[in-house]
Design an enzyme around this catalytic site. Sequence first.
Site, PDB file in Angstrom:
ATOM      1  N   CYS A  40       0.822  -1.215   0.000  1.00 15.53           N
ATOM      2  CA  CYS A  40       0.000   0.000   0.000  1.00 15.53           C
ATOM      3  C   CYS A  40       0.854   1.262   0.000  1.00 15.53           C
ATOM      4  O   CYS A  40       0.334   2.353  -0.230  1.00 15.53           O
ATOM      5  CB  CYS A  40      -0.943   0.006   1.205  1.00 15.53           C
ATOM      6  SG  CYS A  40      -0.073   0.081   2.779  1.00 15.53           S
ATOM      7  N   CYS A  46      -2.456  -3.360   8.614  1.00 22.14           N
ATOM      8  CA  CYS A  46      -2.102  -2.002   9.051  1.00 22.14           C
ATOM      9  C   CYS A  46      -1.548  -2.041  10.488  1.00 22.14           C
ATOM     10  O   CYS A  46      -0.673  -1.249  10.838  1.00 22.14           O
ATOM     11  CB  CYS A  46      -3.309  -1.092   8.975  1.00 22.14           C
ATOM     12  SG  CYS A  46      -4.222  -1.239   7.421  1.00 22.14           S
TER      13      CYS A  46
HETATM   14 FE1  FES Z   1      -1.529   0.649   4.214  1.00 22.64          FE
HETATM   15 FE2  FES Z   1      -3.350   0.477   6.069  1.00 22.64          FE
HETATM   16  S1  FES Z   1      -3.666   0.413   3.911  1.00 22.64           S
HETATM   17  S2  FES Z   1      -1.214   0.498   6.324  1.00 22.64           S
END
Ligand code: FES
Length: 143
Positions: free
Chosen positions: A35, A104
């Site tokens: 991400c 996360c």
């Molecule tokens: Fe990247 Fe939550 S989507 S840490």
Amino acid sequence: MALYSEKVMDHFRNPRNVGFLADADGVGEVGNAKCGDIMKVYLKIDNDTVSDVKFETFGCGSAIAASSMATEMIKGKPLPEVLKLTNKAVAEALDGLPAHKLHCSVLAEEAVRAAIKDYYDKNGVEYDQSQFPDCASCHICGE
Ligand code: FES
């Protein structure tokens, strides 16, 4: 049921311990390759205990809430105890995270660990390397 718990929303809206420590004894920065989110943790350590902690997180709401909760959970704790902090414990303390957001909280656990490792390295403290998994032994980001 709401996707996010009250606690997640509270820590997202009013994150605790945001910022940095200019005189940190240990700094840990980790990123999630998938991400692109980044978390940085600053630790002040006195007598093998976390006397102060701050974080900077460039990431999603869950990552910010997890960072905030993790810093609350380790403040004032001795390092051996801090090293036992798991992402599961952080997620539980937040009354859960949606399954696709659990990673996360992994970022928070890893950033804390990286900061302790940095402190140990800077101060010549011997430690068990297996407590600090490196990229080769971790499969979180799938790299
Ligand atoms: Fe990247 Fe939550 S989507 S840490």
